[in-house]
Design an enzyme around this catalytic site. Sequence first.
Site, PDB file in Angstrom:
ATOM      1  N   SER A 160      91.222 -35.628 -20.086  1.00 21.92           N
ATOM      2  CA  SER A 160      91.685 -35.638 -18.700  1.00 21.92           C
ATOM      3  C   SER A 160      91.889 -37.079 -18.267  1.00 21.92           C
ATOM      4  O   SER A 160      91.569 -38.011 -19.010  1.00 21.92           O
ATOM      5  CB  SER A 160      90.696 -34.921 -17.783  1.00 21.92           C
ATOM      6  OG  SER A 160      89.506 -35.646 -17.721  1.00 21.92           O
ATOM      7  N   GLY A 162      94.405 -38.801 -18.276  1.00 24.03           N
ATOM      8  CA  GLY A 162      95.307 -39.554 -19.160  1.00 24.03           C
ATOM      9  C   GLY A 162      94.666 -40.112 -20.414  1.00 24.03           C
ATOM     10  O   GLY A 162      95.314 -40.830 -21.177  1.00 24.03           O
ATOM     11  N   GLU A 268      99.691 -28.824 -10.596  1.00 19.80           N
ATOM     12  CA  GLU A 268     100.578 -29.990 -10.723  1.00 19.80           C
ATOM     13  C   GLU A 268     101.981 -29.585 -11.140  1.00 19.80           C
ATOM     14  O   GLU A 268     102.145 -28.792 -12.068  1.00 19.80           O
ATOM     15  CB  GLU A 268     100.024 -30.958 -11.768  1.00 19.80           C
ATOM     16  CG  GLU A 268      98.729 -31.637 -11.357  1.00 19.80           C
ATOM     17  CD  GLU A 268      98.286 -32.620 -12.430  1.00 19.80           C
ATOM     18  OE1 GLU A 268      99.047 -33.550 -12.748  1.00 19.80           O
ATOM     19  OE2 GLU A 268      97.187 -32.432 -12.970  1.00 19.80           O
ATOM     20  N   GLU A 280     100.375 -28.687 -15.146  1.00 19.24           N
ATOM     21  CA  GLU A 280      99.042 -28.215 -15.527  1.00 19.24           C
ATOM     22  C   GLU A 280      98.259 -27.908 -14.260  1.00 19.24           C
ATOM     23  O   GLU A 280      98.784 -28.057 -13.154  1.00 19.24           O
ATOM     24  CB  GLU A 280      98.312 -29.259 -16.375  1.00 19.24           C
ATOM     25  CG  GLU A 280      98.097 -30.579 -15.666  1.00 19.24           C
ATOM     26  CD  GLU A 280      96.919 -31.368 -16.210  1.00 19.24           C
ATOM     27  OE1 GLU A 280      96.338 -31.002 -17.233  1.00 19.24           O
ATOM     28  OE2 GLU A 280      96.544 -32.357 -15.565  1.00 19.24           O
ATOM     29  N   ASP A 287      91.820 -35.007  -8.456  1.00 19.12           N
ATOM     30  CA  ASP A 287      91.634 -36.415  -8.059  1.00 19.12           C
ATOM     31  C   ASP A 287      92.674 -36.853  -7.024  1.00 19.12           C
ATOM     32  O   ASP A 287      92.327 -37.509  -6.032  1.00 19.12           O
ATOM     33  CB  ASP A 287      91.574 -37.365  -9.271  1.00 19.12           C
ATOM     34  CG  ASP A 287      92.706 -37.215 -10.271  1.00 19.12           C
ATOM     35  OD1 ASP A 287      93.671 -36.486  -9.990  1.00 19.12           O
ATOM     36  OD2 ASP A 287      92.619 -37.859 -11.345  1.00 19.12           O
ATOM     37  N   THR A 288      93.942 -36.447  -7.199  1.00 13.58           N
ATOM     38  CA  THR A 288      94.968 -36.853  -6.222  1.00 13.58           C
ATOM     39  C   THR A 288      94.699 -36.247  -4.837  1.00 13.58           C
ATOM     40  O   THR A 288      95.197 -36.732  -3.836  1.00 13.58           O
ATOM     41  CB  THR A 288      96.384 -36.432  -6.676  1.00 13.58           C
ATOM     42  OG1 THR A 288      96.439 -35.002  -6.749  1.00 13.58           O
ATOM     43  CG2 THR A 288      96.726 -37.014  -8.047  1.00 13.58           C
ATOM     44  N   ARG A 365      87.740 -45.570 -12.730  1.00 16.53           N
ATOM     45  CA  ARG A 365      87.906 -45.425 -11.290  1.00 16.53           C
ATOM     46  C   ARG A 365      86.550 -45.559 -10.623  1.00 16.53           C
ATOM     47  O   ARG A 365      85.644 -44.765 -10.881  1.00 16.53           O
ATOM     48  CB  ARG A 365      88.534 -44.060 -10.983  1.00 16.53           C
ATOM     49  CG  ARG A 365      89.122 -43.956  -9.583  1.00 16.53           C
ATOM     50  CD  ARG A 365      89.505 -42.519  -9.251  1.00 16.53           C
ATOM     51  NE  ARG A 365      90.416 -41.962 -10.197  1.00 16.53           N
ATOM     52  CZ  ARG A 365      90.322 -40.696 -10.659  1.00 16.53           C
ATOM     53  NH1 ARG A 365      89.401 -39.880 -10.238  1.00 16.53           N
ATOM     54  NH2 ARG A 365      91.189 -40.262 -11.541  1.00 16.53           N
TER      55      ARG A 365
HETATM   56  N1  LIG Z   1     105.833 -34.142 -20.129  1.00 17.92           N
HETATM   57  C1  LIG Z   1     105.703 -35.166 -19.282  1.00 17.92           C
HETATM   58  N2  LIG Z   1     106.798 -35.822 -18.821  1.00 17.92           N
HETATM   59  C2  LIG Z   1     106.667 -36.881 -17.978  1.00 17.92           C
HETATM   60  N3  LIG Z   1     105.502 -37.354 -17.555  1.00 17.92           N
HETATM   61  C3  LIG Z   1     104.379 -36.746 -17.974  1.00 17.92           C
HETATM   62  C4  LIG Z   1     104.407 -35.624 -18.862  1.00 17.92           C
HETATM   63  N4  LIG Z   1     103.154 -35.232 -19.107  1.00 17.92           N
HETATM   64  C5  LIG Z   1     102.359 -36.056 -18.398  1.00 17.92           C
HETATM   65  N5  LIG Z   1     103.088 -36.979 -17.726  1.00 17.92           N
HETATM   66  C6  LIG Z   1     102.548 -38.025 -16.813  1.00 17.92           C
HETATM   67  O1  LIG Z   1     101.194 -38.265 -17.128  1.00 17.92           O
HETATM   68  C7  LIG Z   1     100.352 -37.821 -16.060  1.00 17.92           C
HETATM   69  C8  LIG Z   1      99.057 -37.215 -16.605  1.00 17.92           C
HETATM   70  O2  LIG Z   1      99.370 -36.085 -17.392  1.00 17.92           O
HETATM   71  P1  LIG Z   1      98.464 -34.784 -17.325  1.00 17.92           P
HETATM   72  O3  LIG Z   1      98.317 -34.361 -15.927  1.00 17.92           O
HETATM   73  O4  LIG Z   1      98.989 -33.813 -18.291  1.00 17.92           O
HETATM   74  O5  LIG Z   1      97.122 -35.452 -17.892  1.00 17.92           O
HETATM   75  P2  LIG Z   1      95.618 -35.294 -17.534  1.00 17.92           P
HETATM   76  O6  LIG Z   1      94.934 -36.170 -18.518  1.00 17.92           O
HETATM   77  O7  LIG Z   1      95.271 -33.861 -17.512  1.00 17.92           O
HETATM   78  O8  LIG Z   1      95.458 -35.865 -16.109  1.00 17.92           O
HETATM   79  P3  LIG Z   1      94.403 -35.372 -14.962  1.00 17.92           P
HETATM   80  O9  LIG Z   1      93.164 -34.959 -15.620  1.00 17.92           O
HETATM   81  O10 LIG Z   1      94.244 -36.624 -14.164  1.00 17.92           O
HETATM   82  O11 LIG Z   1      95.127 -34.319 -14.196  1.00 17.92           O
HETATM   83  C9  LIG Z   1     101.180 -36.846 -15.277  1.00 17.92           C
HETATM   84  O12 LIG Z   1     100.718 -36.717 -13.952  1.00 17.92           O
HETATM   85  C10 LIG Z   1     102.566 -37.509 -15.393  1.00 17.92           C
HETATM   86  O13 LIG Z   1     102.672 -38.618 -14.534  1.00 17.92           O
HETATM   87  N1  LIG Z   2      91.325 -36.287 -13.517  1.00 18.15           N
HETATM   88  C1  LIG Z   2      90.020 -35.743 -13.591  1.00 18.15           C
HETATM   89  C2  LIG Z   2      89.066 -36.519 -12.683  1.00 18.15           C
HETATM   90  O1  LIG Z   2      89.471 -37.356 -11.903  1.00 18.15           O
HETATM   91  N2  LIG Z   2      87.775 -36.219 -12.787  1.00 18.15           N
HETATM   92  C3  LIG Z   2      86.755 -36.911 -12.057  1.00 18.15           C
HETATM   93  O2  LIG Z   2      86.365 -38.075 -12.759  1.00 18.15           O
HETATM   94  C4  LIG Z   2      85.007 -37.949 -13.190  1.00 18.15           C
HETATM   95  C5  LIG Z   2      84.762 -38.661 -14.507  1.00 18.15           C
HETATM   96  O3  LIG Z   2      84.884 -40.029 -14.282  1.00 18.15           O
HETATM   97  P1  LIG Z   2      84.482 -41.106 -15.412  1.00 18.15           P
HETATM   98  O4  LIG Z   2      85.424 -40.861 -16.558  1.00 18.15           O
HETATM   99  O5  LIG Z   2      84.685 -42.417 -14.737  1.00 18.15           O
HETATM  100  O6  LIG Z   2      83.041 -40.838 -15.792  1.00 18.15           O
HETATM  101  C6  LIG Z   2      84.741 -36.471 -13.229  1.00 18.15           C
HETATM  102  O7  LIG Z   2      83.366 -36.161 -13.193  1.00 18.15           O
HETATM  103  C7  LIG Z   2      85.505 -36.026 -11.988  1.00 18.15           C
HETATM  104  O8  LIG Z   2      84.806 -36.287 -10.810  1.00 18.15           O
HETATM  105 MG   LIG Z   3      97.034 -33.935 -14.528  1.00 25.61          MG
END
Ligand SMILES: Nc1ncnc2c1ncn2[C@@H]1O[C@H](COP(=O)(O)OP(=O)(O)OP(=O)(O)O)[C@@H](O)[C@H]1O
Ligand SMILES: NCC(=O)N[C@@H]1O[C@H](COP(=O)([O-])[O-])[C@@H](O)[C@H]1O
Ligand SMILES: [Mg+2]
Length: 393
Positions: A160, A162, A268, A280, A287-288, A365
């Site tokens: 998660s 990224g 999303e 997804e 977080d957003t 973060r």
């Molecule tokens: N197929 C795609 N095309 C363009 N941009 C993408 C694509 N997949 C992901 N991204 C970019 O990367 C970001 C993070 O991707 P995604 O939400 O799949 O990851 P994540 O690790 O689950 O993030 P989070 O846990 O923060 O929601 C997306 O919000 C987007 O900006």
């Molecule tokens: N996109 C998912 C997300 O934002 N999750 C948030 O970040 C924490 C982990 O932070 P850390 O990696 O700094 O421990 C998670 O526990 C949740 O609060």
């Molecule tokens: Mg995401």
Amino acid sequence: MNKIMRNSLKLPQKLMLLGSGELGKEFVIAAQRLGNYVIAVDRYANAPAMQVADCYEVISMLSADDLEAVVSKHQPDFIIPEIEAIRTEKLLEFEQRGITVIPTAAATNYTMNRDRIRELASQELGIRTAKYGYAVTLEELITASDKIGFPNVVKPVMSSSGKGQSVVQSQSEVEKAWIYAIANSRGDSQKVIVEEFINFDIEITLLTIKQWDAPTIFCPPIGHRQERGDYQESWQPAAIAEAKILDAQAIAQKVTDALGGAGIFGVEFFITEDEVIFSELSPRPHDTGMVTLISQNLNEFELHLRAILGLPIPHIELLGASASAVILASEKSDAVTFTGVADALSEKDVDIKLFGKPNAHPYRRMGVALAKGADVEEARQKATVAAGKIKLV
Ligand SMILES: Nc1ncnc2c1ncn2[C@@H]1O[C@H](COP(=O)(O)OP(=O)(O)OP(=O)(O)O)[C@@H](O)[C@H]1O
Ligand SMILES: NCC(=O)N[C@@H]1O[C@H](COP(=O)([O-])[O-])[C@@H](O)[C@H]1O
Ligand SMILES: [Mg+2]
């Protein structure tokens, strides 16, 4: 099953939070304000949500035995996952024993890895997503990348914020993306997803509130900007045509209905000139969605709590154009202190949240700046300036 009947609800309830980061911390604060008892669980001590909970446990949430030990000890009424990386098969067992898992144990299992929820949306529900393929070896990734084309996006199926994600421009970069994805995968998974790169105009999170015995409701869409696959700023409302909002709502309703249960979901989407593409979903606050700490009469954490407990949500009101901007660490540190907070707070309608994470590493973060403005542009500008004033020393 386990349906909470509004009029028979007794407080306090005993809530076990699995994952204790910044999102959990705000959820615990909301729960405490109604006097609930919260056990915060995470893999390390002094995590943000532990600092405000009644008690805490440090365990591996991927271990069925560890989960069994804390659940047997505390006997919670509700188990509320806060991250994806949990041994979700064990949650199915707890649910069968009569503990309410949020939103449902099956939903946490679907969303633990990217592949199951993608299959559900794309194959079972026929929802438009980016084209995708999977790989469990470098050779498979080379083949799958050829099929999807370039640029594409490679991500571990379990990660998660990224982590392990890269945008791949050509076949020569595939090996690097493979190594990076596998090195940053959470848990024991060795599988990656490769997705068509979507050249979107804007991406949004649609906070979707699924209730036990009331219709699903939505917050105004939140726009966001990401770097390295991780959120940098978000704003509300996102300027999107009404027809596209309705499309996104219909998709969010379809997916969350398939998952069932109750709670808030961060759904999303990528919005292009003529398409609304499902990306997804988080079966929990997003977080957003931290922007709702300043933008709404009820923030996403209060909404999650009300939905979980079956409490009414008569009205969601946007209080004005608002934005959030993240405060990231740039170095490794075990003793984090901040400067610039007074300067940041000197501006009207600006707020700062520092999560209290006990240590820092590059891009972690550590806090968020929140702002309201005359319009979204002004709110974004204020939030970004305020975040920039906070320095980690
Ligand atoms: N197929 C795609 N095309 C363009 N941009 C993408 C694509 N997949 C992901 N991204 C970019 O990367 C970001 C993070 O991707 P995604 O939400 O799949 O990851 P994540 O690790 O689950 O993030 P989070 O846990 O923060 O929601 C997306 O919000 C987007 O900006
Ligand atoms: N996109 C998912 C997300 O934002 N999750 C948030 O970040 C924490 C982990 O932070 P850390 O990696 O700094 O421990 C998670 O526990 C949740 O609060
Ligand atoms: Mg995401």
